[in-house]
Design a protein around this motif. Sequence first.
Motif, PDB file in Angstrom:
ATOM      1  N   LYS A 263      -7.884   4.164   3.358  1.00  0.00           N
ATOM      2  CA  LYS A 263      -8.419   4.730   2.117  1.00  0.00           C
ATOM      3  C   LYS A 263      -7.287   5.041   1.144  1.00  0.00           C
ATOM      4  O   LYS A 263      -7.373   4.757  -0.051  1.00  0.00           O
ATOM      5  CB  LYS A 263      -9.227   5.995   2.405  1.00  0.00           C
ATOM      6  N   LEU A 264      -6.207   5.621   1.649  1.00  0.00           N
ATOM      7  CA  LEU A 264      -5.048   5.913   0.800  1.00  0.00           C
ATOM      8  C   LEU A 264      -4.480   4.627   0.194  1.00  0.00           C
ATOM      9  O   LEU A 264      -4.119   4.600  -0.988  1.00  0.00           O
ATOM     10  CB  LEU A 264      -3.951   6.611   1.606  1.00  0.00           C
ATOM     11  N   GLU A 265      -4.397   3.572   1.010  1.00  0.00           N
ATOM     12  CA  GLU A 265      -3.852   2.309   0.507  1.00  0.00           C
ATOM     13  C   GLU A 265      -4.752   1.731  -0.588  1.00  0.00           C
ATOM     14  O   GLU A 265      -4.262   1.199  -1.579  1.00  0.00           O
ATOM     15  CB  GLU A 265      -3.692   1.311   1.653  1.00  0.00           C
ATOM     16  N   LYS A 266      -6.069   1.848  -0.411  1.00  0.00           N
ATOM     17  CA  LYS A 266      -6.993   1.364  -1.445  1.00  0.00           C
ATOM     18  C   LYS A 266      -6.844   2.183  -2.729  1.00  0.00           C
ATOM     19  O   LYS A 266      -6.823   1.625  -3.826  1.00  0.00           O
ATOM     20  CB  LYS A 266      -8.438   1.426  -0.942  1.00  0.00           C
ATOM     21  N   ASP A 267      -6.740   3.507  -2.585  1.00  0.00           N
ATOM     22  CA  ASP A 267      -6.555   4.359  -3.769  1.00  0.00           C
ATOM     23  C   ASP A 267      -5.251   4.011  -4.479  1.00  0.00           C
ATOM     24  O   ASP A 267      -5.192   3.946  -5.711  1.00  0.00           O
ATOM     25  CB  ASP A 267      -6.546   5.842  -3.372  1.00  0.00           C
ATOM     26  N   PHE A 268      -4.211   3.783  -3.691  1.00  0.00           N
ATOM     27  CA  PHE A 268      -2.920   3.432  -4.266  1.00  0.00           C
ATOM     28  C   PHE A 268      -3.007   2.083  -4.977  1.00  0.00           C
ATOM     29  O   PHE A 268      -2.472   1.905  -6.071  1.00  0.00           O
ATOM     30  CB  PHE A 268      -1.850   3.396  -3.176  1.00  0.00           C
ATOM     31  N   LYS A 269      -3.717   1.141  -4.355  1.00  0.00           N
ATOM     32  CA  LYS A 269      -3.874  -0.171  -4.969  1.00  0.00           C
ATOM     33  C   LYS A 269      -4.592  -0.031  -6.315  1.00  0.00           C
ATOM     34  O   LYS A 269      -4.193  -0.651  -7.302  1.00  0.00           O
ATOM     35  CB  LYS A 269      -4.675  -1.087  -4.041  1.00  0.00           C
ATOM     36  N   ARG A 270      -5.643   0.786  -6.344  1.00  0.00           N
ATOM     37  CA  ARG A 270      -6.376   0.984  -7.605  1.00  0.00           C
ATOM     38  C   ARG A 270      -5.466   1.592  -8.672  1.00  0.00           C
ATOM     39  O   ARG A 270      -5.481   1.163  -9.823  1.00  0.00           O
ATOM     40  CB  ARG A 270      -7.590   1.886  -7.375  1.00  0.00           C
ATOM     41  N   SER A 271      -4.699   2.599  -8.281  1.00  0.00           N
ATOM     42  CA  SER A 271      -3.807   3.220  -9.270  1.00  0.00           C
ATOM     43  C   SER A 271      -2.710   2.248  -9.686  1.00  0.00           C
ATOM     44  O   SER A 271      -2.280   2.243 -10.834  1.00  0.00           O
ATOM     45  CB  SER A 271      -3.214   4.520  -8.729  1.00  0.00           C
ATOM     46  N   ARG A 272      -2.277   1.391  -8.751  1.00  0.00           N
ATOM     47  CA  ARG A 272      -1.261   0.389  -9.074  1.00  0.00           C
ATOM     48  C   ARG A 272      -1.819  -0.679  -9.996  1.00  0.00           C
ATOM     49  O   ARG A 272      -1.127  -1.149 -10.891  1.00  0.00           O
ATOM     50  CB  ARG A 272      -0.758  -0.253  -7.771  1.00  0.00           C
ATOM     51  N   ILE A 273      -3.073  -1.063  -9.791  1.00  0.00           N
ATOM     52  CA  ILE A 273      -3.704  -2.047 -10.669  1.00  0.00           C
ATOM     53  C   ILE A 273      -3.796  -1.481 -12.074  1.00  0.00           C
ATOM     54  O   ILE A 273      -3.464  -2.145 -13.052  1.00  0.00           O
ATOM     55  CB  ILE A 273      -5.099  -2.449 -10.144  1.00  0.00           C
TER      56      ILE A 273
ATOM     57  N   VAL B  73       5.805   6.193  -3.646  1.00  0.00           N
ATOM     58  CA  VAL B  73       4.549   6.206  -2.887  1.00  0.00           C
ATOM     59  C   VAL B  73       4.512   5.028  -1.919  1.00  0.00           C
ATOM     60  O   VAL B  73       4.090   5.168  -0.763  1.00  0.00           O
ATOM     61  CB  VAL B  73       3.328   6.184  -3.839  1.00  0.00           C
ATOM     62  N   ASP B  74       4.968   3.868  -2.353  1.00  0.00           N
ATOM     63  CA  ASP B  74       4.990   2.692  -1.493  1.00  0.00           C
ATOM     64  C   ASP B  74       5.871   2.948  -0.268  1.00  0.00           C
ATOM     65  O   ASP B  74       5.498   2.622   0.861  1.00  0.00           O
ATOM     66  CB  ASP B  74       5.495   1.491  -2.287  1.00  0.00           C
ATOM     67  N   LYS B  75       7.018   3.572  -0.490  1.00  0.00           N
ATOM     68  CA  LYS B  75       7.933   3.895   0.605  1.00  0.00           C
ATOM     69  C   LYS B  75       7.289   4.896   1.566  1.00  0.00           C
ATOM     70  O   LYS B  75       7.370   4.742   2.785  1.00  0.00           O
ATOM     71  CB  LYS B  75       9.238   4.464   0.034  1.00  0.00           C
ATOM     72  N   GLN B  76       6.623   5.916   1.009  1.00  0.00           N
ATOM     73  CA  GLN B  76       5.983   6.912   1.865  1.00  0.00           C
ATOM     74  C   GLN B  76       4.816   6.320   2.648  1.00  0.00           C
ATOM     75  O   GLN B  76       4.589   6.694   3.801  1.00  0.00           O
ATOM     76  CB  GLN B  76       5.519   8.113   1.045  1.00  0.00           C
ATOM     77  N   LEU B  77       4.089   5.395   2.050  1.00  0.00           N
ATOM     78  CA  LEU B  77       3.004   4.733   2.780  1.00  0.00           C
ATOM     79  C   LEU B  77       3.563   3.930   3.953  1.00  0.00           C
ATOM     80  O   LEU B  77       2.946   3.872   5.023  1.00  0.00           O
ATOM     81  CB  LEU B  77       2.184   3.837   1.852  1.00  0.00           C
ATOM     82  N   GLU B  78       4.711   3.332   3.765  1.00  0.00           N
ATOM     83  CA  GLU B  78       5.352   2.606   4.865  1.00  0.00           C
ATOM     84  C   GLU B  78       5.737   3.581   5.978  1.00  0.00           C
ATOM     85  O   GLU B  78       5.569   3.281   7.163  1.00  0.00           O
ATOM     86  CB  GLU B  78       6.589   1.854   4.352  1.00  0.00           C
ATOM     87  N   GLU B  79       6.230   4.768   5.611  1.00  0.00           N
ATOM     88  CA  GLU B  79       6.559   5.788   6.605  1.00  0.00           C
ATOM     89  C   GLU B  79       5.304   6.214   7.365  1.00  0.00           C
ATOM     90  O   GLU B  79       5.340   6.421   8.582  1.00  0.00           O
ATOM     91  CB  GLU B  79       7.194   7.011   5.933  1.00  0.00           C
TER      92      GLU B  79
ATOM     93  N   ALA C 281      -0.692  14.197   2.504  1.00  0.00           N
ATOM     94  CA  ALA C 281      -0.946  15.124   1.397  1.00  0.00           C
ATOM     95  C   ALA C 281      -0.027  14.811   0.212  1.00  0.00           C
ATOM     96  O   ALA C 281      -0.474  14.795  -0.947  1.00  0.00           O
ATOM     97  CB  ALA C 281      -0.753  16.564   1.863  1.00  0.00           C
ATOM     98  N   GLU C 282       1.249  14.542   0.498  1.00  0.00           N
ATOM     99  CA  GLU C 282       2.185  14.187  -0.568  1.00  0.00           C
ATOM    100  C   GLU C 282       1.765  12.892  -1.256  1.00  0.00           C
ATOM    101  O   GLU C 282       1.792  12.786  -2.486  1.00  0.00           O
ATOM    102  CB  GLU C 282       3.594  14.021   0.006  1.00  0.00           C
ATOM    103  N   VAL C 283       1.378  11.897  -0.448  1.00  0.00           N
ATOM    104  CA  VAL C 283       0.979  10.599  -1.007  1.00  0.00           C
ATOM    105  C   VAL C 283      -0.259  10.760  -1.881  1.00  0.00           C
ATOM    106  O   VAL C 283      -0.328  10.213  -2.989  1.00  0.00           O
ATOM    107  CB  VAL C 283       0.733   9.569   0.126  1.00  0.00           C
ATOM    108  N   THR C 284      -1.240  11.514  -1.412  1.00  0.00           N
ATOM    109  CA  THR C 284      -2.467  11.733  -2.183  1.00  0.00           C
ATOM    110  C   THR C 284      -2.151  12.391  -3.520  1.00  0.00           C
ATOM    111  O   THR C 284      -2.671  11.983  -4.572  1.00  0.00           O
ATOM    112  CB  THR C 284      -3.446  12.617  -1.384  1.00  0.00           C
TER     113      THR C 284
END
Length: 187
Positions: free
Chosen positions: A83-93, A41-47, A17-20
């Motif tokens: 899905k979260l990683e893809k969303d993060f990748k899009r926002s990172r791009i 966000v990258d750190k939390q995704l690793e967690e 929820a925090e990452v989203t």
Amino acid sequence: MSSDFEAYEQDFGTLTAEVTNKIGKIPKISGEEKTQLVLNVDKQLEEVRELLEQMDLEVREIPIQSRAMFTTRLKSYKQEVEKLEKDFKRSRIAYSDEVRNELLGDEAGSSENQRAHLLDNTEKLERSSRRLEAGYQIAVETEQVGQEILANLNTDREKIQRARERLRETDANLGKSSRILTGMLRR
């Protein structure tokens, strides 16, 4: 064991929820704040990935009768993380495009598709590396367990050999006793 899994599920829900929420904020802010948010966000995704690994280990320890339910839940969590990683990748791009445009202007020649492809490959490489590390850890643990089993078997073998030797001595003593008693009866 399922209580541990459920505790992991609660942590997973909170973290995702925090990452989203943070992924949604990335395109809306700029500057140093945006950079910090991306790193966070990258750190939390690793967690979250580590939490999934813990959940996977817990599922392996659950009795086979109830394992299927937990396995299904774990698969859905893994899909949610993808899905979260893809969303993060899009926002990172979008973020990296913005930074590139700020630094270089509109003259930068890289296409968004090439960048997305590169990020995909990088993430696949990272996932493969994590899987290799996990496999290596399992191999090391298996080797340790094997060594302990061999040590236990060696100890058991020595006990059995000592017991056999005592039986031989007892058999010899019984033979002597029998001969002595037979001799005494004859007299």
